[in-house]
Write an enzyme that holds these catalytic residues in place. Structure first.
Site, PDB file in Angstrom:
ATOM      1  N   SER A  12      -7.008   5.634   3.908  1.00 46.91           N
ATOM      2  CA  SER A  12      -7.048   4.811   2.612  1.00 46.91           C
ATOM      3  C   SER A  12      -7.333   3.126   3.074  1.00 46.91           C
ATOM      4  O   SER A  12      -7.943   2.479   2.332  1.00 46.91           O
ATOM      5  CB  SER A  12      -5.506   4.641   1.729  1.00 46.91           C
ATOM      6  OG  SER A  12      -5.405   5.758   1.422  1.00 46.91           O
ATOM      7  N   GLY A  17      -3.071   8.266  -4.110  1.00 45.95           N
ATOM      8  CA  GLY A  17      -2.454   9.427  -4.641  1.00 45.95           C
ATOM      9  C   GLY A  17      -1.161  10.008  -3.935  1.00 45.95           C
ATOM     10  O   GLY A  17      -0.813   9.176  -2.979  1.00 45.95           O
ATOM     11  N   ASP A  18      -0.487  10.808  -4.327  1.00 45.68           N
ATOM     12  CA  ASP A  18       0.633  11.386  -3.687  1.00 45.68           C
ATOM     13  C   ASP A  18       0.887  12.766  -4.333  1.00 45.68           C
ATOM     14  O   ASP A  18      -0.016  13.181  -5.248  1.00 45.68           O
ATOM     15  CB  ASP A  18       1.900  10.585  -3.745  1.00 45.68           C
ATOM     16  CG  ASP A  18       3.232  10.934  -2.952  1.00 45.68           C
ATOM     17  OD1 ASP A  18       2.895  10.865  -1.885  1.00 45.68           O
ATOM     18  OD2 ASP A  18       4.076  11.631  -3.461  1.00 45.68           O
ATOM     19  N   THR A  56      -4.718  13.139   5.400  1.00 47.71           N
ATOM     20  CA  THR A  56      -3.466  13.423   5.979  1.00 47.71           C
ATOM     21  C   THR A  56      -3.119  14.793   6.837  1.00 47.71           C
ATOM     22  O   THR A  56      -2.483  14.670   7.845  1.00 47.71           O
ATOM     23  CB  THR A  56      -2.424  13.449   4.810  1.00 47.71           C
ATOM     24  OG1 THR A  56      -2.939  12.299   4.069  1.00 47.71           O
ATOM     25  CG2 THR A  56      -0.869  13.321   5.152  1.00 47.71           C
ATOM     26  N   LYS A  90       5.627   3.306   8.293  1.00 46.95           N
ATOM     27  CA  LYS A  90       4.341   4.212   8.363  1.00 46.95           C
ATOM     28  C   LYS A  90       3.165   3.306   8.483  1.00 46.95           C
ATOM     29  O   LYS A  90       2.497   3.324   9.465  1.00 46.95           O
ATOM     30  CB  LYS A  90       4.292   5.177   7.206  1.00 46.95           C
ATOM     31  CG  LYS A  90       3.103   5.995   7.371  1.00 46.95           C
ATOM     32  CD  LYS A  90       2.782   6.652   6.101  1.00 46.95           C
ATOM     33  CE  LYS A  90       4.066   7.553   5.639  1.00 46.95           C
ATOM     34  NZ  LYS A  90       3.806   8.558   4.713  1.00 46.95           N
ATOM     35  N   LYS A 125       5.260   1.940  -3.207  1.00 49.79           N
ATOM     36  CA  LYS A 125       4.958   3.153  -3.694  1.00 49.79           C
ATOM     37  C   LYS A 125       5.616   2.973  -5.367  1.00 49.79           C
ATOM     38  O   LYS A 125       5.967   2.309  -5.702  1.00 49.79           O
ATOM     39  CB  LYS A 125       6.293   4.000  -3.076  1.00 49.79           C
ATOM     40  CG  LYS A 125       5.958   5.444  -3.275  1.00 49.79           C
ATOM     41  CD  LYS A 125       5.172   5.975  -2.018  1.00 49.79           C
ATOM     42  CE  LYS A 125       4.710   7.580  -2.423  1.00 49.79           C
ATOM     43  NZ  LYS A 125       3.813   8.143  -1.559  1.00 49.79           N
ATOM     44  N   ASN A 132      -2.627  19.202  -1.183  1.00 48.79           N
ATOM     45  CA  ASN A 132      -3.645  18.422  -0.453  1.00 48.79           C
ATOM     46  C   ASN A 132      -3.273  18.621   1.072  1.00 48.79           C
ATOM     47  O   ASN A 132      -3.948  18.605   2.126  1.00 48.79           O
ATOM     48  CB  ASN A 132      -3.920  16.758  -1.079  1.00 48.79           C
ATOM     49  CG  ASN A 132      -4.770  16.166  -0.079  1.00 48.79           C
ATOM     50  OD1 ASN A 132      -4.032  15.472   1.040  1.00 48.79           O
ATOM     51  ND2 ASN A 132      -5.867  16.269  -0.136  1.00 48.79           N
ATOM     52  N   GLN A 191       7.327   3.728   3.948  1.00 52.45           N
ATOM     53  CA  GLN A 191       5.843   3.538   3.928  1.00 52.45           C
ATOM     54  C   GLN A 191       5.870   2.153   4.697  1.00 52.45           C
ATOM     55  O   GLN A 191       4.677   1.913   5.184  1.00 52.45           O
ATOM     56  CB  GLN A 191       5.531   3.147   2.345  1.00 52.45           C
ATOM     57  CG  GLN A 191       3.939   3.092   2.494  1.00 52.45           C
ATOM     58  CD  GLN A 191       3.385   4.565   2.408  1.00 52.45           C
ATOM     59  OE1 GLN A 191       3.880   5.420   1.683  1.00 52.45           O
ATOM     60  NE2 GLN A 191       2.364   4.575   2.866  1.00 52.45           N
ATOM     61  N   LYS A 209       0.863  -1.083  -0.005  1.00 53.31           N
ATOM     62  CA  LYS A 209       0.162   0.034  -0.001  1.00 53.31           C
ATOM     63  C   LYS A 209       0.773   1.314   0.112  1.00 53.31           C
ATOM     64  O   LYS A 209       2.016   1.197   0.771  1.00 53.31           O
ATOM     65  CB  LYS A 209      -0.716  -0.026   1.214  1.00 53.31           C
ATOM     66  CG  LYS A 209      -1.758   1.127   1.344  1.00 53.31           C
ATOM     67  CD  LYS A 209      -3.296   0.798   0.731  1.00 53.31           C
ATOM     68  CE  LYS A 209      -3.989   1.928   0.255  1.00 53.31           C
ATOM     69  NZ  LYS A 209      -3.733   2.520  -0.850  1.00 53.31           N
TER      70      LYS A 209
HETATM   71  P1  NDP Z   1       0.422  17.970  -3.565  1.00 54.13           P
HETATM   72  O1  NDP Z   1       0.726  17.670  -5.207  1.00 54.13           O
HETATM   73  O2  NDP Z   1      -1.403  18.175  -3.431  1.00 54.13           O
HETATM   74  O3  NDP Z   1       1.182  19.258  -3.097  1.00 54.13           O
HETATM   75  C1  NDP Z   1       2.530  19.197  -2.879  1.00 54.13           C
HETATM   76  C2  NDP Z   1       2.726  20.776  -2.746  1.00 54.13           C
HETATM   77  O4  NDP Z   1       4.138  20.977  -2.551  1.00 54.13           O
HETATM   78  C3  NDP Z   1       2.377  21.596  -3.761  1.00 54.13           C
HETATM   79  O5  NDP Z   1       2.413  23.155  -3.145  1.00 54.13           O
HETATM   80  C4  NDP Z   1       3.859  22.108  -4.473  1.00 54.13           C
HETATM   81  O6  NDP Z   1       4.019  23.131  -5.206  1.00 54.13           O
HETATM   82  C5  NDP Z   1       4.802  21.752  -3.529  1.00 54.13           C
HETATM   83  N1  NDP Z   1       5.978  21.177  -3.933  1.00 54.13           N
HETATM   84  C6  NDP Z   1       6.105  19.697  -4.668  1.00 54.13           C
HETATM   85  N2  NDP Z   1       7.398  19.697  -4.934  1.00 54.13           N
HETATM   86  C7  NDP Z   1       8.215  20.924  -4.658  1.00 54.13           C
HETATM   87  C8  NDP Z   1       9.410  21.017  -4.630  1.00 54.13           C
HETATM   88  N3  NDP Z   1      10.455  20.142  -5.369  1.00 54.13           N
HETATM   89  N4  NDP Z   1       9.813  22.300  -4.148  1.00 54.13           N
HETATM   90  C9  NDP Z   1       8.885  23.140  -3.260  1.00 54.13           C
HETATM   91  N5  NDP Z   1       7.488  22.704  -3.395  1.00 54.13           N
HETATM   92  C10 NDP Z   1       7.302  21.622  -3.741  1.00 54.13           C
HETATM   93  O7  NDP Z   1       0.929  16.916  -2.832  1.00 54.13           O
HETATM   94  P2  NDP Z   1       0.382  16.549  -1.378  1.00 54.13           P
HETATM   95  O8  NDP Z   1      -0.001  17.580  -0.660  1.00 54.13           O
HETATM   96  O9  NDP Z   1      -0.365  15.163  -1.341  1.00 54.13           O
HETATM   97  O10 NDP Z   1       1.842  15.833  -0.776  1.00 54.13           O
HETATM   98  C11 NDP Z   1       2.766  16.685  -0.041  1.00 54.13           C
HETATM   99  C12 NDP Z   1       3.645  15.959   0.733  1.00 54.13           C
HETATM  100  O11 NDP Z   1       2.898  14.860   1.470  1.00 54.13           O
HETATM  101  C13 NDP Z   1       4.444  14.733  -0.098  1.00 54.13           C
HETATM  102  O12 NDP Z   1       5.872  14.674   0.673  1.00 54.13           O
HETATM  103  C14 NDP Z   1       3.612  13.317   0.019  1.00 54.13           C
HETATM  104  O13 NDP Z   1       4.592  12.392  -0.102  1.00 54.13           O
HETATM  105  C15 NDP Z   1       3.294  13.659   1.520  1.00 54.13           C
HETATM  106  N6  NDP Z   1       2.062  12.785   1.866  1.00 54.13           N
HETATM  107  C16 NDP Z   1       0.735  12.937   1.110  1.00 54.13           C
HETATM  108  C17 NDP Z   1      -0.065  12.193   1.555  1.00 54.13           C
HETATM  109  C18 NDP Z   1      -1.594  12.291   0.856  1.00 54.13           C
HETATM  110  O14 NDP Z   1      -2.283  11.868   1.349  1.00 54.13           O
HETATM  111  N7  NDP Z   1      -1.621  13.348  -0.120  1.00 54.13           N
HETATM  112  C19 NDP Z   1      -0.116  10.926   2.675  1.00 54.13           C
HETATM  113  C20 NDP Z   1       1.281  11.161   3.374  1.00 54.13           C
HETATM  114  C21 NDP Z   1       2.207  11.750   2.859  1.00 54.13           C
HETATM  115  P3  NDP Z   1       3.467  23.121  -6.792  1.00 54.13           P
HETATM  116  O15 NDP Z   1       2.144  23.132  -6.816  1.00 54.13           O
HETATM  117  O16 NDP Z   1       4.343  24.447  -7.117  1.00 54.13           O
HETATM  118  O17 NDP Z   1       4.121  21.972  -7.359  1.00 54.13           O
END
Ligand code: NDP
Length: 444
Positions: free
Chosen positions: A376, A165-166, A209, A114, A126, A240, A111, A90
């Protein structure tokens, strides 16, 4: 050399070109030392750590698709099935140009622990691709997702491997992938999570999250004699996790004053307007400059800088290695009391160490952001039952899970490491359950 050092050297030799994976392994194995050293010969004989650090299986594949101009594009797809000792693999699918096998392996490795910490029966995996959904039309995103799933569907299934998603993979992408899976495999099953509500998704998965991050943060503060209400919070990211962390922090009476994206960041001393942020990011898929333009109290800055703002609590919610040693120093100098990771591995190893040494409460991502994967797993349960639970039911289970996770790592830190070292606590608590299952299942 100790067994941990032997394995670290081996992993470094075998994966020299994968710095993020090496960073994750180093962090985990170093914090497992007290547990490993207590049982070193048995673990060495069983090659337990070598098995833990080697994915059970990994796939790399071509993803050809046609853009709106009729040009064929080619991306690379990945799925790493890391460890299935406690349940089906997962873990999410990341769509971002920076994706490579090392990043997917680091995320898959994290993961494992976690998922174990959630207390639910899910193994670690992943996947993703170097495809960038940004700036693509809906048709182009669909073309990519269909091609990606045409290959991926050979390796996944509701009882074997359930992606989610991610970064870059939201409801739209999951929808297109689910449609293609169903079309090719001919089965309607919970093969993906993060689905839309009309076709098997769970209420509260979108929020999970970010909400979970705040449930755990509140519990950590409470157990250390603090209240979250009235605190000033810096959040990075505006995706997200960041959006729903900000929303829940406000509901708990704290004030979030920053968000960021990959081009810049916003400081809004009156508190981030979540409705406006959602409109800009979720509806218009626009940049933060639009947020600042619509909000007189907000200041927009190019580049990075979120951690320069004075705050009580820092919640990095964007991506890996975005909170560096200089940021940690600034946070400490500004009186920050707690850091909880919404993103995966957003804090570098030296920054984590500095924060911990300076008395900052530090909740690692594999515990603090586990609410997403936990929900999830609740979506998988609902799909298996062919039932849908209410928002309140899911949210209350999530709250329980996050509070339990905090107590598990707190207890493990006290029993095996240093009280208050939640990094070690999370790794040890996650590890013990997986190792118990691996041992019971023989050499596989
Ligand atoms: P999103 O794609 O919804 O958002 C990511 C955010 O981070 C955006 O604001 C993006 O900006 C910014 N970002 C991405 N890459 C970079 C970078 N290289 N430098 C600076 N800013 C960056 O992703 P999520 O919110 O889903 O995920 C965010 C983090 O949380 C990740 O590490 C993910 O693995 C982790 N996570 C997410 C979960 C989930 O349920 N969604 C669960 C557990 C962990 P921009 O729009 O400009 O790219």
């Amino acid at each position: 050399m100790s067994y941990v050092d032997d394995v670290l050297a081996l992993v470094q030799k075998k994966n020299a070109s994968e710095p993020e994976f090496l960073q994750a392994v180093e962090e985990v194995l170093n914090s497992l030392r007290p547990v490993i050293e207590a049982n070193e010969e048995a673990y060495r004989k069983e090659a337990l750590l070598e098995r833990l650090c080697e994915p059970e299986r990994q796939f790399k594949f071509r993803v050809p698709w046609v853009d709106d101009k009729g040009q064929v594009q080619v991306n690379t797809g990945y799925r790493v099935q890391f460890n299935s000792a406690i349940g089906p693999y997962k873990g999410g699918l990341r769509l971002h140009p920076s994706v490579n096998i090392g990043i997917i392996k680091f995320l898959g490795f994290e993961q494992i622990f976690k998922n174990s910490l959630t207390g639910l029966p899910i193994g670690g995996g992943k996947g993703g691709s170097d495809f960038d959904p940004k700036g693509k039309s809906d048709r182009e995103v669909m073309a990519f997702c269909q091609s990606f799933m045409t290959e991926l569907c050979k390796y996944i299934g509701a009882d074997t491997d359930v992606p989610a998603g991610d970064i870059g993979t939201g409801a739209r992408e999951i929808g297109y992938m689910f449609g293609q899976y169903k079309r090719i495999r001919g089965v309607y099953e919970g093969v993906l999570t993060g689905k839309g509500l009309s076709y098997g998704g769970s209420l509260a998965r979108t929020e999970a999250t970010g909400y979970g991050l705040l449930y755990l943060t509140r519990e950590m503060l409470k157990c250390n004699g603090h209240d979250i209400a009235g605190k000033t919070v810096c959040v990075s990211g505006s995706g997200n996790v960041a959006i729903y962390a900000t929303q829940k922090a406000h509901q708990m009476g704290a004030k979030v004053v920053t968000v960021s994206d990959s081009t810049g960041w916003v400081y809004d001393p009156e508190g981030i307007d979540v409705a406006l942020l959602k409109e800009v990011k979720e509806v218009k898929r626009a940049r933060l400059t639009e947020y600042a333009a619509a909000r007189p109290s907000a200041q927009y800055h190019e580049g990075r800088g979120v951690w320069s703002i004075k705050c009580d609590i820092a919640l990095p919610c964007a991506t890996q290695n975005e909170l560096l040693i200089e940021d940690a120093k600034q946070l400490v100098a500004n009186g920050c009391m707690a850091v909880a990771e919404g993103a995966n591995m957003p804090t570098t190893l030296d920054a984590t160490k500095y924060l911990q040494e300076n008395g900052v409460l530090f909740a690692p991502g594999k515990a603090a952001n586990a609410g997403g994967v936990a929900t999830s797993a609740l979506e998988m349960s609902q799909n298996s039952e062919r039932l849908s639970w209410t928002f309140e039911e899911v949210d209350s289970k999530l709250q329980n899970i996050m509070e339990n996770i905090f107590h598990n790592l707190d207890d493990a830190a006290k029993k095996y490491a240093t009280p208050g070292d939640y990094v070690a606590g999370a790794n040890i608590a996650g590890f013990l359950k997986v190792v118990d299952a691996m041992n019971a299942q023989g050499i596989v």
